[in-house]
Design an enzyme around this catalytic site. Structure first.
Site, short mmCIF file in Angstrom:
data_model
loop_
_atom_site.label_atom_id
_atom_site.label_comp_id
_atom_site.label_asym_id
_atom_site.label_seq_id
_atom_site.Cartn_x
_atom_site.Cartn_y
_atom_site.Cartn_z
N ALA A 255 0.83 -1.21 0.00
CA ALA A 255 0.00 0.00 0.00
C ALA A 255 0.86 1.25 0.00
O ALA A 255 1.85 1.33 0.70
CB ALA A 255 -0.92 -0.01 1.22
N LYS A 256 0.46 2.24 -0.79
CA LYS A 256 1.22 3.49 -0.85
C LYS A 256 1.08 4.29 0.43
O LYS A 256 1.88 5.16 0.71
CB LYS A 256 0.75 4.34 -2.05
CG LYS A 256 1.19 3.76 -3.38
CD LYS A 256 1.14 4.77 -4.49
CE LYS A 256 1.74 4.19 -5.76
NZ LYS A 256 1.74 5.13 -6.87
N ARG A 257 0.07 4.00 1.21
CA ARG A 257 -0.14 4.73 2.46
C ARG A 257 0.34 3.94 3.67
O ARG A 257 0.10 4.29 4.79
CB ARG A 257 -1.64 5.05 2.64
CG ARG A 257 -2.24 5.82 1.47
CD ARG A 257 -2.24 7.31 1.72
NE ARG A 257 -2.89 8.04 0.65
CZ ARG A 257 -2.31 8.44 -0.46
NH1 ARG A 257 -1.05 8.13 -0.68
NH2 ARG A 257 -2.95 9.15 -1.37
N GLY A 258 1.03 2.82 3.43
CA GLY A 258 1.49 1.98 4.55
C GLY A 258 2.62 2.64 5.32
O GLY A 258 3.29 3.54 4.84
N SER A 261 6.02 2.30 3.50
CA SER A 261 5.90 2.33 2.05
C SER A 261 6.77 3.40 1.38
O SER A 261 6.93 3.38 0.18
CB SER A 261 4.44 2.54 1.65
OG SER A 261 3.99 3.80 2.08
#
Length: 494
Positions: A255-258, A261
């Site tokens: 996920a790009k919002r992890g 990340s």
């Protein structure tokens, strides 16, 4: 042989995601391995997604990771401008769009929203898309000129054939062939005069002499449209390398919002730049000898893009932590201390020798925040259970530990030399006199001065840092705790 030129073309939309950094790294390594040029191009035409300060993040990340670009907005190599919004102002995209129109490979489209909304839709790869019916392709030259003169809004569309096939070649995936009937007449120039992402990419890559393009395999499906554009222009296509997906430990797309990340997230979590770069290099690529630790210079020498895998790459945080620990172990003491100090001062406010404490934890941690719970006892002795004094292997129990501490207290009170060597000699002399094994003496002392089961160093190293007054104070506390515990134990035994 043609000089290899690669480009990293990020959009300034926020932090640099791990996938973006891998793309930049692979582009850099391909160029440098062959003695070529690595170009930075900023693709900022999507104003809705633009994030203030994101361009600075791109520059900062490339600088920190050592991915020095040979050309870019700040280093003109004769192929500028290197910022897409500035390239728009030069009229380059409309110029090439008109070239395609003249060849019959593109056309003006004046359809309004209402007409477009009435067109049929198709589901392609799970997404519903509107398929344009080439209505404006049939407009006469006079109708087109009249519409343009009247200022009627338009887009420029690619004129893709409805029959036959188009083949696109990728280094990893080989030839990819699609039916032309599946290729919609995609928009090349939007109604605001800005190019679409796909069109700008092709024009920019060609006019900048880019030889190799690296990108995520999510772009594979749109690749035949790129092939059609190169064919329409009569240009030679660059070498394309589509990278495997990066997944988390559960094999789901990262996920790009992890929390792990982005490059900046990882730095904040205490990882060092060199370990991050090393780890990311191995997300999809492996050397011939399965080696795992590489400096950037070694990666440049070893990197062969033909060894990139098509299988998804797992972002294994456990492996990254291990790798980071290896870099910390190998780091020179001064550099390590400079990076460790902010973490030490979060938990230690007393005037203690932080350099000695840093040296204690250097080989015992994987990331910098790990040290905080290892060293917090230096600030204040934690509350602890006297049961910690019982150790089967050392053959210690409550009563024996109490006896050792009571015996040693006056010895340590008389001791002048509170260096590690001086204290160790004193404790070993006591052990020898009483014919005790080292651990039998050291375990209770270490427990008393730390209040911890796991410490970054032995009893005497800890006491050297704490100093005489604090060490004796903690041993007195240990004696008190043990006396209470033994007195509770005696009636139970009786």
């Amino acid at each position: 042989m043609e000089k290899i030129r690669t480009r990293y073309a990020p959009s300034p939309t926020g932090k640099m995601h791990v996938g973006n950094l891998r793309t930049a790294l692979y582009e850099f390594l391909i160029a440098k391995h062959a003695g070529g040029d690595f170009i930075l191009r900023i693709e900022d035409t999507d104003q809705e997604r633009y994030v203030e300060g994101a361009t600075e993040i791109i520059y900062r990340t490339l600088e920190k990771t050592g991915l020095a670009h040979d050309e870019g907005p700040d280093k003109d190599g004769g192929y500028g401008p290197y910022v897409q919004s500035e390239r728009v102002k030069t009229g380059i995209y409309m110029k090439y769009a008109k070239e395609l129109i003249a060849k019959g490979e593109a056309y003006y489209c004046f359809c309004d929203k209402e007409r477009l909304a009435s067109l049929k839709t198709e589901v392609v790869e799970g997404k519903e898309i509107t398929v344009y019916d080439k209505h404006c392709l049939g407009l006469s030259k006079e109708e087109i000129e009249a519409n343009l003169a009247a200022g009627k809004p338009f887009v420029v569309r690619q004129n893709n054939p409805a029959e036959g096939t188009t083949t696109f070649h990728d280094v990893l995936y080989g030839d990819i062939t699609v039916e032309n009937a599946q290729l919609d007449d995609m928009i090349l120039i939007k109604s605001d005069g800005y190019p679409t992402y796909n069109f700008a990419n092709v024009v920019d890559d060609h006019t900048m002499n880019i030889t190799h393009v690296v990108r995520g395999n999510e772009y594979i499906s749109s690749s035949p449209k790129y092939a059609r554009l190169y064919e329409a222009f009569g240009w030679e296509s660059p070498v394309y390398v589509h990278l495997p997906l990066i997944t988390d430990e559960n094999h789901k797309k990262l996920a790009k919002r992890g929390g792990s990340s982005s490059f900046e997230d990882l730095l904040e979590q205490g990882f060092v730049t060199e370990a991050i770069v090393n780890f990311i290099a191995l997300l999809g690529w492996s050397p011939e000898n399965n080696r795992e630790i590489f400096s950037l210079e070694e990666l440049i020498r070893e990197f062969d893009y033909r060894r990139i895998s098509r299988s998804p790459a797992v972002f294994d945080l456990v492996k990254l932590r291990w790798m980071n620990g290896e870099y910390l172990k190998a780091m020179d003491p001064e550099t390590f201390y400079a990076m460790a100090e902010p973490y030490l001062t979060r938990v230690i406010t007393k005037d203690l020798d932080l350099r000695k404490i840093a040296a204690m934890v250097k080989t015992r941690i994987e990331v910098f925040p790990d040290m905080e719970q290892l060293v917090d006892f230096f600030e204040e002795l934690p509350a602890y259970d006297p049961a910690m004094y019982v150790h089967k292997k050392m053959k210690t129990n409550l009563a024996s530990s109490l006896q050792v501490l009571k015996d040693l207290y006056p010895v340590l009170e008389r001791q002048e030399d509170y260096s590690n060597d001086g204290l160790y000699s004193a404790l070993m002399e006591y052990a020898e006199q009483h014919q005790y094994k080292n651990g039998y003496v050291m375990w209770p002392v270490r427990t008393a001065v730390s209040g911890k089961q796991v410490t970054p160093a032995g009893a005497t190293e800890i006491m050297e840092v704490l100093g005489k007054e604090e060490s004796l104070k903690r041993i007195r506390k240990g004696i008190e705790l043990l006396q209470e515990a033994v007195s509770r134990e005696e009636p139970a035994n009786g």
